[in-house]
Design a protein around this motif. Structure first.
Motif, PDB file in Angstrom:
ATOM      1  N   SER A 261      79.770  82.505  32.190  1.00 38.72           N
ATOM      2  CA  SER A 261      79.198  81.359  32.078  1.00 38.72           C
ATOM      3  C   SER A 261      79.886  80.826  30.549  1.00 38.72           C
ATOM      4  O   SER A 261      80.267  81.780  29.876  1.00 38.72           O
ATOM      5  N   ALA A 262      79.599  79.677  30.153  1.00 34.41           N
ATOM      6  CA  ALA A 262      80.277  79.081  29.074  1.00 34.41           C
ATOM      7  C   ALA A 262      79.490  79.766  27.751  1.00 34.41           C
ATOM      8  O   ALA A 262      79.731  79.646  26.524  1.00 34.41           O
ATOM      9  N   ARG A 263      78.259  80.019  28.203  1.00 32.58           N
ATOM     10  CA  ARG A 263      77.268  80.577  27.490  1.00 32.58           C
ATOM     11  C   ARG A 263      77.696  81.923  26.410  1.00 32.58           C
ATOM     12  O   ARG A 263      77.586  81.857  25.412  1.00 32.58           O
ATOM     13  N   GLU A 264      78.540  82.508  27.370  1.00 33.28           N
ATOM     14  CA  GLU A 264      79.065  83.572  26.323  1.00 33.28           C
ATOM     15  C   GLU A 264      79.986  83.232  25.132  1.00 33.28           C
ATOM     16  O   GLU A 264      79.793  84.235  24.295  1.00 33.28           O
ATOM     17  N   THR A 265      80.324  82.155  25.216  1.00 35.01           N
ATOM     18  CA  THR A 265      81.118  81.522  24.085  1.00 35.01           C
ATOM     19  C   THR A 265      80.177  81.280  22.760  1.00 35.01           C
ATOM     20  O   THR A 265      80.716  81.241  21.741  1.00 35.01           O
ATOM     21  N   ALA A 266      79.106  81.342  22.945  1.00 31.73           N
ATOM     22  CA  ALA A 266      77.956  81.272  21.887  1.00 31.73           C
ATOM     23  C   ALA A 266      78.324  82.396  20.571  1.00 31.73           C
ATOM     24  O   ALA A 266      78.233  82.150  19.650  1.00 31.73           O
ATOM     25  N   GLY A 267      78.375  83.728  21.593  1.00 32.81           N
ATOM     26  CA  GLY A 267      78.549  84.819  20.502  1.00 32.81           C
ATOM     27  C   GLY A 267      80.135  84.758  19.890  1.00 32.81           C
ATOM     28  O   GLY A 267      80.003  84.817  18.579  1.00 32.81           O
ATOM     29  N   ARG A 268      80.821  84.188  20.509  1.00 26.27           N
ATOM     30  CA  ARG A 268      82.163  84.096  19.961  1.00 26.27           C
ATOM     31  C   ARG A 268      82.071  83.117  18.822  1.00 26.27           C
ATOM     32  O   ARG A 268      82.948  83.070  17.540  1.00 26.27           O
ATOM     33  N   VAL A 269      81.438  82.124  18.863  1.00 30.69           N
ATOM     34  CA  VAL A 269      81.354  81.011  17.636  1.00 30.69           C
ATOM     35  C   VAL A 269      80.587  81.481  16.432  1.00 30.69           C
ATOM     36  O   VAL A 269      81.172  81.313  15.518  1.00 30.69           O
ATOM     37  N   VAL A 270      79.622  82.236  16.703  1.00 34.26           N
ATOM     38  CA  VAL A 270      78.929  83.006  15.703  1.00 34.26           C
ATOM     39  C   VAL A 270      79.836  84.067  14.631  1.00 34.26           C
ATOM     40  O   VAL A 270      80.137  83.819  13.563  1.00 34.26           O
ATOM     41  N   ALA A 271      80.406  84.826  15.689  1.00 31.15           N
ATOM     42  CA  ALA A 271      81.549  85.823  15.059  1.00 31.15           C
ATOM     43  C   ALA A 271      82.635  85.322  14.306  1.00 31.15           C
ATOM     44  O   ALA A 271      83.204  85.475  13.181  1.00 31.15           O
ATOM     45  N   GLY A 272      83.025  83.880  15.207  1.00 25.65           N
ATOM     46  CA  GLY A 272      84.261  83.117  14.449  1.00 25.65           C
ATOM     47  C   GLY A 272      83.839  82.596  13.171  1.00 25.65           C
ATOM     48  O   GLY A 272      84.636  82.565  12.317  1.00 25.65           O
TER      49      GLY A 272
END
Lengths: 337, 337, 337, 337
Positions: B147-158
């Protein structure tokens, strides 16, 4: 680990173009693998620009580098002579021991005097300046590690990887599909010859087909199969782009039209169908026609004219076996072990 | 290490879209870094499809997902409340301790019943089938890890990576530069709205500019700067291609014309000028117009019609902050430490 | 990556004792480091069992292997001749380029016929059987990778690491502190000679002192400084134990007595004082006195008597430079970059 | 990657003792593994110092920390409720999805006021000073990451690893074999109680037996099985030494006597017999009897008396499940995948 590729089937690359030798060490290769030395010799000749056999490589015969003696691989460790030598004349074979396979190819063609003019100059479009920015010192006697010669070691390592993959039913075939605006392979040799004659150079696009990759190969998040392939292929000099499936051209097509073109990968994981990707190689920047000037690294003498001796009008032709080699090295880390 | 990105500043991602939470752990972040929570909130809203401010994101307002409540980040470790809170109203801050930073975002919107029809079906163009091929079991209640939802964590880390990079003078700006055949940003919102209304979807191209990367960054052979960037960006769902410098279009231009367009990288190493790359995102394959059928995973009931509720007509819009995040995570591993 | 040590300053080891060569590749060594070839030659002689100079190594002169010709290092890449050669007679030097440093040492002493009896036998206390269990095939012509000869490459790599560490003010000194029950170094040579004469062998304990490691070096959780050192040292053949600070003997002392003996490390992190550790080496199992029998690998001929030609009565003596080398390779990954 | 253990089955640890939670993320765990929650609860109780059942842990009941409420594990991702719940009362189970397993344990017992005196002091034998040397800042409110509480996450991860290993027929059993000079387990509880009463502390030796490791496990050069085990175990707080086979005591025995004691490993590779190693834990340095003074971190107020509330007279007792957990995490990276 800038000179090590892979985390299971690792390839450690070494060697400057003008030093004693180029070569590498393969760690993680299983014991008992048969190495076909004829295949390695043929791939090294493809990389060196010699046409071998078949239509797809005949345009490579134009490379001025093709006149050299063939590269000879010296095996230092990790293999022993095969008892099961093939029957064909001149074929020899080696068997892997499971220990690190070290090999080298001596540099017999080093002519540092050809590069004397580079001692105080940076060529445009080359890594001359960035190497000096990074390391503080630069070995100007040829391209050093940035030379295309470094890819000879990749080709040897890639051949061994291909042979391991073949045992798993996986095959890799890359071919030039475009030279400049030309997309008819029958006309590639003429197109390149025209640029060569003109003292100029031109780019090319290589397409790579991989068959037999088991469904389930690849990882769903960061180490997606396409990310691993892009990482491998974008490490080749002069490669400026990577795409798979619908690629960049797909941007103009609506979702209702393209959703069955997967390129063999869904969600980062192989779906069991053939994988197809493309990569683009820029033209070599060092050509007689390029009337640009090198930038002096000493800030004293002003710009100097580029001196170009031998030049390849289309480096993409020689990149074909390197694309296959890097693809094989990427895949062998994903499907073996 | 399929869910870990980076080898020095590592980001470990976790969480399914329909489970308790998504989140991650950042290891290797230096002590004493100030985390701007407002920036994280804004980036999460960009990712969620809410237009925030400025022209570049106004077309994102069309996403039907924008109506949700904002994602709230819960910090589990590695930070303490900043003593140096900014004066502006509503701003809070955290200071890193040098220890692993763990965070999570609760899933409040999980509606497994919406996905009941997927229990025995594979959607075309999705990872439904390959996940089952890889793992043997599949969590059909939403996209799971795909799911695209997984990218929320990437955005925080980024965001945290961007803040560390900013202290080194490095900034990253990505923007949509093409939607379908449209290249005028003023018309992107209308173009997307037309596809949305038509029950269809369209792809997009994102261009990313990076300034301030020190000359010398990157490695000359396998871990070339462009290879690291490609690996990072190609890990984003729906991304089908990566190019820099002259890219794919450069194939038609001779060497004499293009040899000063480096894209900020030469021989794998940053030359100190701005780095520019582009990446392409395919349209989402699940649309009302797509009259394709799902493949039954049970081989018993025949194909089933695709049921599409909410759909994004152009997922590339929401990928912009994710491209920035992955670029930041790639760079922070190269320029820090 | 079984033959690669380190993740920043990586050392890739290759070579079988009876093959063409042993050697290695060092990646990550900074450019501009001066390599002292005399030091490398001396360390290789220490490893080969030749006493060089000073009291601490005179007992090493008893090794029957000391009569061989010295090992000659051939440099393949990554270095160029130094312009700043030292003035002392016979000294030569090299300067590193920042690229991978590959080197090899030819095997001139391979006598496969000495090992013919091992073709169908496993020696007790050796890796003969486990190698065959792991790889399916075994190269019986000498110890292969399990031979102590493999450590020659470690010593060369360790010398380069030591020279880099010295520039940071870090020095490493290991010495034998116990042979059997004997703890007076003045009596080590006699003790070893007695075992040699008796056709037997004996173990030893090596203590290593490291000074100059900056406070803060090491990591607090998994990669504790002591864990990294133990990992490095326990990779040496015949090493059966590692301890630091109060070690095993400290078990009998109460907390009120010992809490200021840190061994230079607290919580996994160097405290800036000298680091001291000890490691124990077992006696070689292949001795004339050992009236054990080899196990047949063919299950046909019954046990066979062990044939021992040359034997080292105390392999710990030759392990001293290897302990230093592995310590240097571990530290250089922690304090450089 | 200081807080990540393993390269295939990775465990990312997070959490400070006084923060919101401790926990971790396991990546690489295969799909379909059943997690026994009762086993996890029991192991956490062993770690917390509560005697559970059987002779080997009854002396653990003396820990003053045993009165706390049990640690509750909250599962964030990577698992779903098992359909195959065991029949026994109160047992629940989870099934892994193949995706990252994130979990946390809330800290309910944080009492920062207990540590107020540490704000400007360094305790001897603790990591207080080295943390400040490394990170510049230090969280004085408890041990932070250096607290034994961090090991709770290791125990949870280790339990899951043990369950995966059990399916391969591998079992791990550690036990205390020495407390101070006492080697009779029947007298351990009394020995510890005497030190507790005296306001002092004492060290211990733990022996660990591993059965079922397939012959061929481990690598022959750097990643020897014993090196991997030493790296894992030496990462536990207070562990001062590791040995296997003949260990340190074997130094006094001649080769003719000991060459059949392999400890289950030859040449770095498991031989298929049981593997046995020992490790030593120092006494806790913070005891009422230790009339040492803390060093002021401010250089203004002079030394301050140590204030010790709760103290464990023998931390080795609680280290037993942690030794098993780290052994399991090391092995699972070697035998799975």
């Amino acid at each position: 680990m800038a000179n090590i590729f892979g985390d299971k089937w690792t390839f450690t690359s070494f060697g400057e173009s003008h030093g004693a030798a180029v070569g590498g060490v393969l760690d993680g290769v299983p014991a008992g693998l048969h190495i076909d030395l004829n295949m390695i010799r043929e791939e090294l000749e493809r990389r060196a620009g010699k046409g071998t056999k078949g239509q797809s490589t005949k345009y490579q015969g134009v490379s001025p580098r093709a006149l050299r003696e063939p590269d000879e691989v010296e095996w230092l460790s990790g293999v022993m002579e095969s008892d099961e030598v093939t029957k064909d004349k001149g074929q020899r074979g080696l068997i892997t021991l499971g220990t690190p396979i070290a090999f080298l190819i001596r540099n017999r063609d080093a002519r540092p005097e050809d590069y004397e003019w580079l001692r105080h100059s940076y060529r445009p479009g080359h890594a001359d300046k960035t190497y000096e920015q990074k390391y503080g010192i630069r070995d100007w006697r040829g391209g050093g590690r940035a030379s295309a010669r470094e890819t000879a070691g990749r080709v040897v390592a890639g051949c061994i990887a291909k042979q391991a993959l073949r045992l798993k039913g996986i095959s890799i075939h890359a071919a030039l599909i475009q030279v400049g605006a030309e997309t008819d392979p029958a006309k590639f040799a003429d197109t390149i010859a025209a640029y060569q004659k003109d003292g100029d150079s031109i780019g090319g696009i290589i397409e790579c087909h991989i068959s037999g990759v088991p469904a389930g190969t690849g990882e769903p998040i960061f180490n997606k199969l396409q990310a691993e392939l892009a990482f491998a292929v974008m490490s080749i000099n002069a490669c400026k782009g990577f795409e798979y499936g619908t690629g960049f051209e797909g941007v103009t097509q609506p979702g209702s039209a393209i959703n069955n073109i997967s390129g063999g990968i869904a969600g980062g994981i192989a779906d069991g169908t053939d994988i197809v990707f493309r990569c683009v190689f820029k033209p070599t920047p060092s050509t007689p026609k390029a009337l640009v000037h090198c930038t002096s690294s000493r800030n004293t003498s002003g710009d100097q004219p580029v001196k170009v001796g031998r030049h390849d009008a289309c480096v993409a032709t020689r990149a074909v076996p390197v694309v296959e080699a890097m693809t094989a090295l990427a895949l062998v880390n994903l499907v073996l072990l």
